[in-house]
Design a protein around this motif. Structure first.
Motif, PDB file in Angstrom:
ATOM      1  N   GLY A  77       0.629  -0.883   0.252  1.00 54.20           N
ATOM      2  CA  GLY A  77      -0.429  -0.086  -0.191  1.00 54.20           C
ATOM      3  C   GLY A  77       1.079   1.303   0.380  1.00 54.20           C
ATOM      4  N   ASP A  78       2.059   0.920  -0.369  1.00 53.87           N
ATOM      5  CA  ASP A  78       3.458   2.131  -0.420  1.00 53.87           C
ATOM      6  C   ASP A  78       3.453   2.444  -1.510  1.00 53.87           C
ATOM      7  N   PRO A  79       3.118   4.213  -2.153  1.00 54.32           N
ATOM      8  CA  PRO A  79       3.517   4.119  -3.290  1.00 54.32           C
ATOM      9  C   PRO A  79       4.914   3.675  -4.073  1.00 54.32           C
ATOM     10  N   LYS A  80       5.960   4.194  -3.069  1.00 51.28           N
ATOM     11  CA  LYS A  80       7.634   4.065  -3.565  1.00 51.28           C
ATOM     12  C   LYS A  80       7.749   2.310  -3.668  1.00 51.28           C
ATOM     13  N   GLN A  81       7.287   1.537  -2.337  1.00 52.28           N
ATOM     14  CA  GLN A  81       7.059   0.103  -2.971  1.00 52.28           C
ATOM     15  C   GLN A  81       6.265  -0.003  -4.124  1.00 52.28           C
ATOM     16  N   GLY A  82       4.914   0.710  -4.901  1.00 57.68           N
ATOM     17  CA  GLY A  82       4.288   0.111  -5.538  1.00 57.68           C
ATOM     18  C   GLY A  82       5.257   0.257  -6.337  1.00 57.68           C
ATOM     19  N   THR A  83       5.910   1.308  -6.644  1.00 54.42           N
ATOM     20  CA  THR A  83       6.842   1.792  -8.221  1.00 54.42           C
ATOM     21  C   THR A  83       8.159   0.747  -8.428  1.00 54.42           C
ATOM     22  N   THR A  84       8.553   0.098  -7.328  1.00 54.39           N
ATOM     23  CA  THR A  84       9.284  -1.119  -7.001  1.00 54.39           C
ATOM     24  C   THR A  84       8.545  -2.291  -7.774  1.00 54.39           C
ATOM     25  N   ALA A  85       7.768  -2.223  -7.162  1.00 52.64           N
ATOM     26  CA  ALA A  85       7.356  -3.407  -7.381  1.00 52.64           C
ATOM     27  C   ALA A  85       6.363  -3.345  -8.794  1.00 52.64           C
ATOM     28  N   ALA A  86       6.156  -2.567  -9.743  1.00 47.58           N
ATOM     29  CA  ALA A  86       6.300  -2.478 -10.760  1.00 47.58           C
ATOM     30  C   ALA A  86       6.278  -2.802 -11.729  1.00 47.58           C
ATOM     31  N   GLN A  87       8.245  -2.049 -11.729  1.00 47.47           N
ATOM     32  CA  GLN A  87       9.428  -2.192 -12.449  1.00 47.47           C
ATOM     33  C   GLN A  87       9.650  -4.347 -12.236  1.00 47.47           C
ATOM     34  N   LYS A  88       9.327  -4.760 -10.927  1.00 49.10           N
ATOM     35  CA  LYS A  88       9.957  -5.686 -10.730  1.00 49.10           C
ATOM     36  C   LYS A  88       9.015  -6.543 -12.044  1.00 49.10           C
ATOM     37  N   LEU A  89       7.480  -6.512 -12.186  1.00 47.40           N
ATOM     38  CA  LEU A  89       6.860  -7.397 -12.753  1.00 47.40           C
ATOM     39  C   LEU A  89       7.358  -6.833 -14.257  1.00 47.40           C
ATOM     40  N   VAL A  90       7.129  -5.264 -14.461  1.00 50.08           N
ATOM     41  CA  VAL A  90       7.807  -5.374 -16.396  1.00 50.08           C
ATOM     42  C   VAL A  90       9.237  -5.854 -16.139  1.00 50.08           C
ATOM     43  N   ASP A  91      10.459  -6.325 -15.308  1.00 55.60           N
ATOM     44  CA  ASP A  91      11.426  -7.181 -15.813  1.00 55.60           C
ATOM     45  C   ASP A  91      10.829  -8.210 -16.115  1.00 55.60           C
ATOM     46  N   ALA A  92      10.289  -8.643 -14.940  1.00 52.91           N
ATOM     47  CA  ALA A  92       9.594 -10.673 -14.803  1.00 52.91           C
ATOM     48  C   ALA A  92       9.006 -10.475 -16.255  1.00 52.91           C
ATOM     49  N   LYS A  93       9.010  -9.732 -17.824  1.00 53.29           N
ATOM     50  CA  LYS A  93       7.885 -10.013 -18.933  1.00 53.29           C
ATOM     51  C   LYS A  93       6.925 -10.003 -18.415  1.00 53.29           C
ATOM     52  N   VAL A  94       5.885  -9.929 -17.676  1.00 53.33           N
ATOM     53  CA  VAL A  94       4.740 -10.120 -18.146  1.00 53.33           C
ATOM     54  C   VAL A  94       3.474  -9.733 -18.199  1.00 53.33           C
ATOM     55  N   GLN A  95       2.235 -10.450 -19.201  1.00 55.55           N
ATOM     56  CA  GLN A  95       2.006 -10.207 -20.104  1.00 55.55           C
ATOM     57  C   GLN A  95       0.610  -8.853 -20.146  1.00 55.55           C
ATOM     58  N   GLY A  96      -0.020  -9.382 -18.899  1.00 51.52           N
ATOM     59  CA  GLY A  96      -0.280  -8.178 -18.527  1.00 51.52           C
ATOM     60  C   GLY A  96      -0.874  -8.220 -17.211  1.00 51.52           C
ATOM     61  N   VAL A  97      -0.852  -6.943 -16.400  1.00 50.78           N
ATOM     62  CA  VAL A  97      -1.406  -6.545 -14.802  1.00 50.78           C
ATOM     63  C   VAL A  97      -2.684  -6.014 -14.224  1.00 50.78           C
ATOM     64  N   ILE A  98      -3.109  -7.070 -13.183  1.00 52.46           N
ATOM     65  CA  ILE A  98      -3.846  -6.893 -12.601  1.00 52.46           C
ATOM     66  C   ILE A  98      -3.559  -6.560 -10.805  1.00 52.46           C
ATOM     67  N   GLY A  99      -3.244  -4.601 -10.521  1.00 51.18           N
ATOM     68  CA  GLY A  99      -3.730  -3.770  -9.704  1.00 51.18           C
ATOM     69  C   GLY A  99      -3.078  -2.153 -10.530  1.00 51.18           C
ATOM     70  N   HIS A 100      -2.771  -2.181  -9.747  1.00 48.87           N
ATOM     71  CA  HIS A 100      -2.849  -2.232  -8.028  1.00 48.87           C
ATOM     72  C   HIS A 100      -3.969  -2.005  -6.986  1.00 48.87           C
ATOM     73  N   GLN A 101      -4.093  -1.951  -5.643  1.00 51.88           N
ATOM     74  CA  GLN A 101      -5.558  -2.046  -5.283  1.00 51.88           C
ATOM     75  C   GLN A 101      -5.305  -0.331  -4.995  1.00 51.88           C
ATOM     76  N   ASN A 102      -4.518   0.335  -4.547  1.00 48.83           N
ATOM     77  CA  ASN A 102      -4.745   0.979  -4.061  1.00 48.83           C
ATOM     78  C   ASN A 102      -4.128   2.448  -4.695  1.00 48.83           C
ATOM     79  N   SER A 103      -4.985   3.831  -5.316  1.00 50.61           N
ATOM     80  CA  SER A 103      -5.267   4.748  -6.185  1.00 50.61           C
ATOM     81  C   SER A 103      -3.382   5.332  -5.738  1.00 50.61           C
ATOM     82  N   GLY A 104      -3.402   5.558  -4.982  1.00 49.68           N
ATOM     83  CA  GLY A 104      -2.028   6.319  -3.863  1.00 49.68           C
ATOM     84  C   GLY A 104      -0.811   5.213  -4.200  1.00 49.68           C
ATOM     85  N   THR A 105      -0.910   3.744  -4.985  1.00 49.37           N
ATOM     86  CA  THR A 105      -0.041   2.975  -5.501  1.00 49.37           C
ATOM     87  C   THR A 105      -0.115   3.701  -7.068  1.00 49.37           C
ATOM     88  N   THR A 106      -1.785   2.898  -7.626  1.00 49.88           N
ATOM     89  CA  THR A 106      -1.747   2.601  -9.050  1.00 49.88           C
ATOM     90  C   THR A 106      -1.837   3.895  -9.928  1.00 49.88           C
TER      91      THR A 106
END
Length: 375
Positions: A77-106
């Motif tokens: 639920g933390d914006p800074k951690q949210g961008t880090t998590a997003a980059q991890k998903l991009v690096d993992a080459k996901v083909q679609g993302v469901i998330g984030h939960q909170n507007s502040g992280t999304t």
């Protein structure tokens, strides 16, 4: 002899690769730790259930069965951690993302997915900012704060007859957004007074100072913009201070966990969930809830059906495009029409859900009880 063996091994490897099943990675990200972890896990379980269902039925893309995999990241639920998590998903080459939960992280994470060209569907973020950035990769399957807050403001004044209203928000993008829209509509009510406006944080546990101020203004309704992890203790302390007002809030507090967090919510709370099913869809939702409880051992909190539908909408678009390549299926996601658990999933030009519904709830016997569905 050795050369022949190497050639044979290479040929076998190529044959195995040719026959290998394509893996489609669906990223999920939300708060899997911290105060809102129960809601993040609710979302995650909805995605996992969709992935399991797709694999069980041998879902095909361009005539070939594929295997879906969920790749999860925790944003706490933390914006800074949210961008880090997003980059991890991009690096993992996901083909679609469901998330984030909170507007502040999304919202901050959405730029990362946009830059990578990966479609993102939030099952719970309601801030209008999210889909107003001009990114063609942002979608949501629930109504935004304009509808959520304004509908609650209208209901508070027209149906509940509230005249003296106090407002509290947790200073998050979601909390401020929904409170702002509530205020705009509530002020239109005849004879309505906004007797107090107070602020807290999404980590707060002690509300004595702000509630003492509110009590002196004698409100008949308190609106809270925030999540149940704060709204529950807030309601508990309202009752301890003898504040008789009803508590109203959005989907952040409209959970099965609220009565436990607040020490009882009977006939005190009115809340709205972004989404809603018509009577003919109730059977589908009830069946989903029963399957969910059997699979995970706990009740759906709020968002699991929407996360499930978001995942299925992506799969539907991939099938239409005959490709799991984000660049190829994104145009098909924009015009998808998926018959989901929560209703028809279709998006407008910005990526907002078309004809989004809201469901108003109260609590009876500490069970969340529907009042009505608003279109």
């Amino acid at each position: 002899m050795q050369t022949k063996t190497i050639i044979a091994a290479i040929a076998l490897a190529f044959a195995g690769a040719a026959g290998a099943q394509e893996v489609v990675k669906i990223g999920y990200v939300g708060p899997l730790s911290g105060q809102s972890a129960h809601l993040g896990k609710d979302n995650q379980s909805g995605v996992r259930m969709a992935v399991e269902d797709l694999n069980a039925k041998g879902f095909k893309i361009n005539g070939k069965a594929v295997k879906f995999e969920m790749v999860s990241e925790d944003d706490a639920g933390d914006p800074k951690q949210g961008t880090t998590a997003a980059q991890k998903l991009v690096d993992a080459k996901v083909q679609g993302v469901i998330g984030h939960q909170n507007s502040g992280t999304t919202i901050p994470a959405s730029k990362i997915y946009y830059d990578a060209g990966i479609p993102q569907i939030s099952a719970s973020s309601t801030s209008p900012v999210y889909t107003n950035q001009g990114f063609n990769t942002t979608f949501r399957v629930v109504s935004n704060d304009f509808k959520l807050g304004s509908s609650l403001g209208k209901y508070a004044t027209q149906k509940l007859g509230a005249k003296r209203i106090a407002v509290i928000d947790d200073r998050t993008a979601y909390g401020q957004g929904v409170a702002t829209e509530f205020l705009k509509e509530a002020k239109k009510g005849a004879g309505v007074q906004i007797v107090d406006k107070q602020f807290t944080t999404d980590k707060a546990t002690d509300f004595n100072a702000i509630l003492t101020s509110i009590r002196s203004k004698n409100p008949d309704l308190v609106f809270f913009g925030g999540m149940d992890s704060v709204g529950g203790p807030l309601l508990r302390q309202m009752k301890q201070l003898g504040i008789k007002a009803k508590l109203m809030g959005g989907d952040g507090i409209c959970t099965e966990a609220l009565p436990k967090l607040s020490g009882g919510a009977d006939d005190v709370v009115v809340c709205a969930e972004a989404g809603g099913v018509t009577p003919e869809q109730e059977k589908k939702l009830d069946e989903f809830a029963a399957r969910f409880k059997k699979r995970y051992g706990y009740e759906v909190q709020v968002y699991a059906p929407y996360a499930y539908d978001a995942t299925m909408a992506i799969a539907h678009a991939m099938a239409d495009a005959k490709s799991a390549d984000p660049a190829k299926y994104l145009p098909f996601l924009k015009k998808v029409k998926h018959d989901g658990i929560s209703g028809t999933i279709a998006f407008d030009a910005k990526g907002d859900i078309k004809d989004g519904a809201l469901t108003l709830f109260t609590y009876k016997g500490d069970k969340k009880t529907r009042i009505e569905v608003i279109k």
